[in-house]
Design a protein around this motif. Structure first.
Motif, PDB file in Angstrom:
ATOM      1  N   ASN A   1       0.804  -1.220   0.000  1.00 30.26           N
ATOM      2  CA  ASN A   1       0.000   0.000   0.000  1.00 30.26           C
ATOM      3  C   ASN A   1       0.837   1.270   0.000  1.00 30.26           C
ATOM      4  OD1 ASN A   1      -2.376  -1.392  -0.106  1.00 30.26           O
ATOM      5  ND2 ASN A   1      -2.894  -1.166   2.051  1.00 30.26           N
ATOM      6  N   GLN A   2       2.046   1.214   0.561  1.00 30.07           N
ATOM      7  CA  GLN A   2       2.891   2.410   0.580  1.00 30.07           C
ATOM      8  C   GLN A   2       3.127   2.940  -0.836  1.00 30.07           C
ATOM      9  OE1 GLN A   2       4.698   4.086   3.448  1.00 30.07           O
ATOM     10  NE2 GLN A   2       4.513   5.516   1.750  1.00 30.07           N
ATOM     11  N   ALA A   3       3.552   2.069  -1.729  1.00 26.16           N
ATOM     12  CA  ALA A   3       3.813   2.485  -3.106  1.00 26.16           C
ATOM     13  C   ALA A   3       2.532   2.890  -3.818  1.00 26.16           C
ATOM     14  CB  ALA A   3       4.515   1.363  -3.870  1.00 26.16           C
ATOM     15  N   GLU A   4       1.443   2.167  -3.569  1.00 22.54           N
ATOM     16  CA  GLU A   4       0.182   2.470  -4.240  1.00 22.54           C
ATOM     17  C   GLU A   4      -0.376   3.820  -3.789  1.00 22.54           C
ATOM     18  OE1 GLU A   4      -2.436  -0.821  -3.703  1.00 22.54           O
ATOM     19  OE2 GLU A   4      -1.259  -2.160  -4.992  1.00 22.54           O
ATOM     20  N   ARG A   5      -0.238   4.133  -2.504  1.00 21.03           N
ATOM     21  CA  ARG A   5      -0.673   5.453  -2.018  1.00 21.03           C
ATOM     22  C   ARG A   5       0.158   6.559  -2.649  1.00 21.03           C
ATOM     23  NH1 ARG A   5      -0.892   2.871   3.096  1.00 21.03           N
ATOM     24  NH2 ARG A   5       1.133   3.782   3.595  1.00 21.03           N
ATOM     25  N   ASP A   6       1.466   6.331  -2.759  1.00 22.70           N
ATOM     26  CA  ASP A   6       2.341   7.358  -3.318  1.00 22.70           C
ATOM     27  C   ASP A   6       2.044   7.616  -4.792  1.00 22.70           C
ATOM     28  OD1 ASP A   6       3.451   7.485  -0.853  1.00 22.70           O
ATOM     29  OD2 ASP A   6       5.343   6.528  -1.354  1.00 22.70           O
ATOM     30  N   LEU A   7       1.560   6.605  -5.497  1.00 25.77           N
ATOM     31  CA  LEU A   7       1.235   6.757  -6.917  1.00 25.77           C
ATOM     32  C   LEU A   7      -0.127   7.411  -7.148  1.00 25.77           C
ATOM     33  CD1 LEU A   7       2.390   3.439  -8.647  1.00 25.77           C
ATOM     34  CD2 LEU A   7       3.195   5.748  -9.149  1.00 25.77           C
ATOM     35  N   ARG A   8      -0.925   7.550  -6.104  1.00 26.28           N
ATOM     36  CA  ARG A   8      -2.309   7.976  -6.278  1.00 26.28           C
ATOM     37  C   ARG A   8      -2.425   9.334  -6.967  1.00 26.28           C
ATOM     38  NH1 ARG A   8      -5.053   6.905  -1.025  1.00 26.28           N
ATOM     39  NH2 ARG A   8      -4.635   4.765  -1.725  1.00 26.28           N
ATOM     40  N   MET A   9      -1.549  10.278  -6.600  1.00 22.91           N
ATOM     41  CA  MET A   9      -1.632  11.610  -7.194  1.00 22.91           C
ATOM     42  C   MET A   9      -1.386  11.550  -8.696  1.00 22.91           C
ATOM     43  SD  MET A   9       0.261  14.378  -8.390  1.00 22.91           S
ATOM     44  CE  MET A   9      -0.114  16.116  -8.574  1.00 22.91           C
ATOM     45  N   ASN A  10      -0.474  10.677  -9.125  1.00 24.25           N
ATOM     46  CA  ASN A  10      -0.218  10.520 -10.558  1.00 24.25           C
ATOM     47  C   ASN A  10      -1.426   9.925 -11.265  1.00 24.25           C
ATOM     48  OD1 ASN A  10       2.798  11.220 -10.935  1.00 24.25           O
ATOM     49  ND2 ASN A  10       2.818   9.859  -9.164  1.00 24.25           N
ATOM     50  N   LYS A  11      -2.133   9.019 -10.599  1.00 25.67           N
ATOM     51  CA  LYS A  11      -3.340   8.446 -11.186  1.00 25.67           C
ATOM     52  C   LYS A  11      -4.407   9.519 -11.359  1.00 25.67           C
ATOM     53  CE  LYS A  11      -2.696   3.783  -9.269  1.00 25.67           C
ATOM     54  NZ  LYS A  11      -2.714   3.017 -10.518  1.00 25.67           N
ATOM     55  N   VAL A  12      -4.531  10.413 -10.355  1.00 28.36           N
ATOM     56  CA  VAL A  12      -5.502  11.499 -10.444  1.00 28.36           C
ATOM     57  C   VAL A  12      -5.155  12.416 -11.605  1.00 28.36           C
ATOM     58  CG1 VAL A  12      -6.396  13.545  -9.276  1.00 28.36           C
ATOM     59  CG2 VAL A  12      -6.096  11.420  -7.997  1.00 28.36           C
ATOM     60  N   ARG A  13      -3.850  12.730 -11.750  1.00 24.18           N
ATOM     61  CA  ARG A  13      -3.429  13.593 -12.849  1.00 24.18           C
ATOM     62  C   ARG A  13      -3.767  12.951 -14.194  1.00 24.18           C
ATOM     63  NH1 ARG A  13       0.227  17.739 -14.150  1.00 24.18           N
ATOM     64  NH2 ARG A  13       0.862  17.583 -16.339  1.00 24.18           N
ATOM     65  N   ALA A  14      -3.532  11.659 -14.316  1.00 21.01           N
ATOM     66  CA  ALA A  14      -3.811  10.974 -15.575  1.00 21.01           C
ATOM     67  C   ALA A  14      -5.299  11.046 -15.927  1.00 21.01           C
ATOM     68  CB  ALA A  14      -3.356   9.523 -15.489  1.00 21.01           C
ATOM     69  N   LYS A  15      -6.172  10.962 -14.913  1.00 18.05           N
ATOM     70  CA  LYS A  15      -7.609  11.013 -15.160  1.00 18.05           C
ATOM     71  C   LYS A  15      -8.065  12.429 -15.496  1.00 18.05           C
ATOM     72  CE  LYS A  15      -8.806   7.069 -12.211  1.00 18.05           C
ATOM     73  NZ  LYS A  15      -9.542   6.621 -11.001  1.00 18.05           N
ATOM     74  N   VAL A  16      -7.459  13.431 -14.835  1.00 22.65           N
ATOM     75  CA  VAL A  16      -7.913  14.812 -15.010  1.00 22.65           C
ATOM     76  C   VAL A  16      -7.354  15.437 -16.288  1.00 22.65           C
ATOM     77  CG1 VAL A  16      -7.846  17.134 -14.033  1.00 22.65           C
ATOM     78  CG2 VAL A  16      -8.246  15.164 -12.542  1.00 22.65           C
ATOM     79  N   SER A  17      -6.037  15.321 -16.478  1.00 21.99           N
ATOM     80  CA  SER A  17      -5.397  16.008 -17.596  1.00 21.99           C
ATOM     81  C   SER A  17      -5.104  15.097 -18.775  1.00 21.99           C
ATOM     82  CB  SER A  17      -4.084  16.651 -17.132  1.00 21.99           C
ATOM     83  OG  SER A  17      -3.132  15.655 -16.803  1.00 21.99           O
TER      84      SER A  17
END
Length: 249
Positions: free
Chosen positions: A182-198
């Motif tokens: 979960n540590q790595a998956e939480r850290d990647l979350r912001m990048n996932k949000v960026r991919a969905k938004v932009s």
């Protein structure tokens, strides 16, 4: 360690993360696996416990010990229960993993009692063998000359459970091994949000710059420092300590 997809100029790339509770590093690469690992040169030199999923490319680094993510294992067991009618072995195995997790979390040394470790391993092996007995491998079809014979998802899961027992149960016996990635998956979350938004990035160089700055900001947050203060230091002319972070080298 983990990775997630990201578009760059409409072409799929991969955002890679290497993280601890105090540090975060992000990189972007056209390749998902070994080529990217070698270019980034973090995982090939890592000698600790690598928390990761079952992606095959992570298997190429014998110098470190693997701790496979049991959240992924739990989802696959749940799929086997609900879709493949495998509850007779998959449910007890899922319950066993969760029981071990509770025992580990309740102990100050973060490992299961040695007497229980042996019992848990014995029960784990018995349940996996029960599953394999009822899910034998598919035989090569008549006329098939090359390639592997396609196996069911249940058989592939059981085979991995058998072959990677130590890596799946490492959280039970090593105080630094965790139940999930979960540590790595939480850290990647912001990048996932960026991919969905932009939708990603327009060019590769800005994507690289974003990952370097994101690594700095996310590390500052983990270490309870003000990201704005860190960015001011970074962009202050003549501050060589921070200026070198802008260099790809």
């Amino acid at each position: 360690f983990d990775e997630t997809g990201m578009k760059v100029n409409g072409i799929n790339h991969w955002v890679h993360v290497a993280s601890t509770k105090m540090l975060s590093w992000f990189g972007i690469h056209r390749n998902r696996g070994r080529v990217a690992h070698l270019d980034f040169s973090i995982l090939p030199q890592f000698t600790g416990i690598a928390h990761r999923d079952s992606y095959r490319s992570y298997d190429d680094y014998p110098q470190c010990q693997d701790s496979l993510c049991n959240a992924h294992i739990a989802r696959e067991l749940q799929f086997a229960i609900e879709r493949d009618e495998q509850a007779f072995w998959a449910q007890p195995l899922l319950d066993l993993l969760l029981t071990i997790k509770k025992q580990v979390e309740a102990r100050e040394d973060r490992v299961a009692d040695l007497r229980w470790q042996g019992r848990h391993r014995q029960k784990y092996r018995a349940l996996v063998e029960l599953g394999l007995t009822h899910n034998p491998p598919a035989l090569r079809s008549d006329g098939q000359q090359r390639g592997r014979t396609k196996q069911s998802k249940t058989y592939n899961l059981l085979r991995r459970l058998k072959e990677r027992q130590d890596d799946i149960l490492r959280f039970m016996s090593h105080p630094l091994a965790e139940f999930t990635n979960n540590q790595a998956e939480r850290d990647l979350r912001m990048n996932k949000v960026r991919a969905k938004v932009s939708g990603g990035f327009r060019a590769f160089t800005p994507a690289q710059e974003f990952m370097r700055l994101r690594s700095l900001i996310h590390t500052a947050i983990k270490q309870k420092q003000c990201p704005m203060d860190i960015l001011v230091q970074l962009f202050t002319p003549g501050n060589n300590q921070f200026l070198k972070l802008l260099s790809p080298d």
